[in-house]
Design an enzyme around this catalytic site. Structure first.
Site, short mmCIF file in Angstrom:
data_model
loop_
_atom_site.label_atom_id
_atom_site.label_comp_id
_atom_site.label_asym_id
_atom_site.label_seq_id
_atom_site.Cartn_x
_atom_site.Cartn_y
_atom_site.Cartn_z
N ARG A 114 0.80 -1.23 0.00
CA ARG A 114 0.00 0.00 0.00
C ARG A 114 0.84 1.28 0.00
O ARG A 114 0.48 2.24 -0.70
CB ARG A 114 -1.01 0.01 1.16
N CYS A 126 14.60 -4.17 -5.08
CA CYS A 126 15.41 -3.23 -5.87
C CYS A 126 14.56 -2.21 -6.59
O CYS A 126 14.44 -2.25 -7.83
CB CYS A 126 16.29 -4.01 -6.83
N GLU A 127 13.94 -1.34 -5.85
CA GLU A 127 13.11 -0.25 -6.38
C GLU A 127 13.15 0.87 -5.35
O GLU A 127 12.99 0.60 -4.15
CB GLU A 127 11.63 -0.67 -6.46
N TYR A 137 -5.84 -5.59 2.36
CA TYR A 137 -5.13 -5.17 1.15
C TYR A 137 -3.62 -5.19 1.33
O TYR A 137 -2.90 -4.35 0.78
CB TYR A 137 -5.61 -3.79 0.68
N1 LLP Z 1 -17.40 -3.88 -3.19
C1 LLP Z 1 -16.77 -3.60 -4.34
C2 LLP Z 1 -17.51 -3.72 -5.60
C3 LLP Z 1 -15.43 -3.18 -4.32
O1 LLP Z 1 -14.82 -2.90 -5.47
C4 LLP Z 1 -14.74 -3.08 -3.08
C5 LLP Z 1 -13.34 -2.67 -3.05
C6 LLP Z 1 -15.45 -3.40 -1.92
C7 LLP Z 1 -16.78 -3.79 -2.01
C8 LLP Z 1 -14.80 -3.34 -0.57
O2 LLP Z 1 -14.40 -2.05 -0.23
P1 LLP Z 1 -13.82 -1.74 1.24
O3 LLP Z 1 -14.95 -1.96 2.21
O4 LLP Z 1 -12.71 -2.67 1.49
O5 LLP Z 1 -13.39 -0.34 1.16
N2 LLP Z 1 -6.36 -1.83 -2.55
C9 LLP Z 1 -6.97 -0.60 -2.09
C10 LLP Z 1 -8.46 -0.74 -1.92
C11 LLP Z 1 -9.16 -1.24 -3.17
C12 LLP Z 1 -10.64 -1.40 -2.99
C13 LLP Z 1 -11.23 -2.12 -4.15
N3 LLP Z 1 -12.63 -2.38 -4.06
C14 LLP Z 1 -6.28 -0.16 -0.80
O6 LLP Z 1 -5.37 -0.84 -0.35
O7 LLP Z 1 -6.60 0.89 -0.25
#
Ligand code: LLP
Length: 432
Positions: free
Chosen positions: A327, A357-358, A385
């Site tokens: 992240r 290495c970045e 995540y």
């Molecule tokens: N529903 C859908 C259709 C989604 O695309 C997502 C997340 C969620 C639910 C769940 O969202 P949450 O409650 O976790 O916010 N990798 C990024 C976050 C990407 C979220 C993608 N979609 C990070 O590390 O912040």
């Protein structure tokens, strides 16, 4: 108890020269399993879930854990046993739900690029709903279901065009991103869905982004979605459920501009008041929370390998890297970093970096730490995540994972070996 919970991570507590998750000293776990190591608290996950359950008391609501946040089997098992459904985005995630003992009948399938094979797999498994994201997908799903002589339950993901006021990479409800069907086209898309073979319209869905710390974008999105529900039902199509997606943020305890999200029960108190006022309070509700169920339930433990003082910057080089905790590299995200054992020596300001290495391989910038090589650091709020986005870049095996439950713990994933990483590969014949 002399243990003091850490700000932002209430299930991690400091006790003299160690940190505890529930009743388990983290140094015991690093001694047993090494580092980098992810450790999760079962009680923290269930407590996060309980906030939603309190918010929905007396309502017809289903919580579908967005497993992309952390799809480790034992984590899924905890939520399945607590009665959750799952929000999936691939056939692989569906296979994980089944392997963890989850009920496919409580699965909703999101995502803009479902393949025909994934649609067939999900239809055969008997999932609850496909959240369809485009008119083209609707046509393909109709064909696939018709060919199997089945009916696909569908909900259309509408894009309410509201600003979730979050990082641009994780904002999904605005017109210019790839998700959902535009608000203006939603009614037509529903009318098309109602005509197509092999489909049964069951709901409506929206998801506006992630790490949302404010109630107002949710309230705006709800108004926009309910306007559509009114219009769709006036046109003679009945919607059994309304799905408001996920997105609620967590407290990362940032030193500046820390935005505190509302609790899940406060958020839902506000949203249910609006639903009641608009006459939809008794409708079946679905939500898809990910981060808010697991983010603050996990830490990543890492050992300091080297301290490298420099003219402009001091580096604290650790054995975790961007492939374990992606992240910061991806979103410049902040994660609190704290040593397991506090030293009395003076703190030095370091960039905490990994061995990849970045230059983008950093985990924390300008952190004031009193550390020596060999010390273990905890990177907090890494339950969501992180492991789920981990990679094998630089042929680094992914970390091990432990789930703590009271004074017990379980190794839920062993560390990957170089053999594991090469298992799918083959050499070509040697040329003479
Ligand atoms: N529903 C859908 C259709 C989604 O695309 C997502 C997340 C969620 C639910 C769940 O969202 P949450 O409650 O976790 O916010 N990798 C990024 C976050 C990407 C979220 C993608 N979609 C990070 O590390 O912040």
């Amino acid at each position: 108890m002399t243990n003091s919970p850490l700000a932002g991570s209430p299930f991690v507590a400091r006790q003299s020269k160690d940190l505890l998750i529930e009743q388990v000293p983290l140094s015991t776990l690093t001694t047993t399993y090494g580092t980098p190591l992810f450790v999760y608290s079962k009680a923290a996950m269930l407590s996060a879930l309980a906030a939603y359950q309190r918010g929905f008391a007396g309502r017809n609501a289903r919580i579908c854990y967005a497993m992309k946040a952390n799809s480790s089997l034992a984590v899924l098992q905890v939520f399945a046993q607590a009665g959750c459904g799952f929000d999936i985005v691939s056939g692989g995630e569906l296979a994980r739900v089944i392997a963890a003992g989850g009920d496919p009948g409580k699965v909703i399938f999101s995502g803009v690029g479902k393949t025909r094979a994934e649609m067939q797999q999900a239809l055969r498994a008997g999932i609850a709903c496909f959240n369809v994201e485009s008119e083209a997908e609707l046509e393909v799903l109709s064909e696939v279901a018709h060919a199997l002589e089945m009916r696909a339950p569908v909900s259309i993901r509408v894009n309410p065009n509201v600003d979730a006021k979050t990082h641009p990479y994780i904002s999904t409800g605005l017109k210019d991103n790839k998700f959902g069907v535009a608000h203006e086209r939603a009614l037509q898309t529903y009318q098309r869905a109602a005509q197509l073979h092999g489909l049964e319209v069951v709901g409506i869905d929206c998801h506006i982004g992630s790490q949302i710390t404010d109630v107002s974008p949710y309230l705006d999105a709800m108004d926009r979605v309910l306007d559509l529900v009114d219009a769709i039902e006036r046109s003679g199509i009945t919607l059994k459920h309304i799905d408001f997606g996920g997105g609620l943020g967590i407290d990362y305890n940032m030193p500046v501009d820390n935005e505190l999200p509302p609790s899940a029960d406060d958020l839902w108190r506000a949203l249910l008041a609006k639903l009641d006022a608009r006459g939809y309070g008794q409708r079946q509700l679905m939500i898809e929370p990910g981060r808010s169920l697991v983010g603050n339930a996990g830490v990543c433990l890492t050992t300091v390998e080297y301290l490298k003082p420099g003219e402009l910057k001091n580096f604290c080089i650790v054995d975790a890297a961007m492939n374990d905790v992606p992240r910061p590299a991806m979103y410049e995200a902040f994660h609190q970093i704290t040593p397991l054992a506090l030293r009395d020596t003076e703190s030095v300001v370091y960039d905490v970096v990994g061995p990849v290495c970045e230059s983008g391989d950093w985990l924390g910038r300008d952190r004031s730490l009193a550390v020596e090589a060999g010390d273990v650091l905890a990177i907090l709020s890494t339950g969501a995540y992180c492991m789920a986005m981990a990679s094998n870049y630089n042929t680094r095996g992914r970390a091990a994972e432990v789930l703590v439950d009271g004074n017990k713990w379980h190794l839920i994933r062993r560390r990957e070996t170089a053999q594991d990483l090469m298992a799918c590969e083959s050499l070509i014949p040697n040329t003479p």
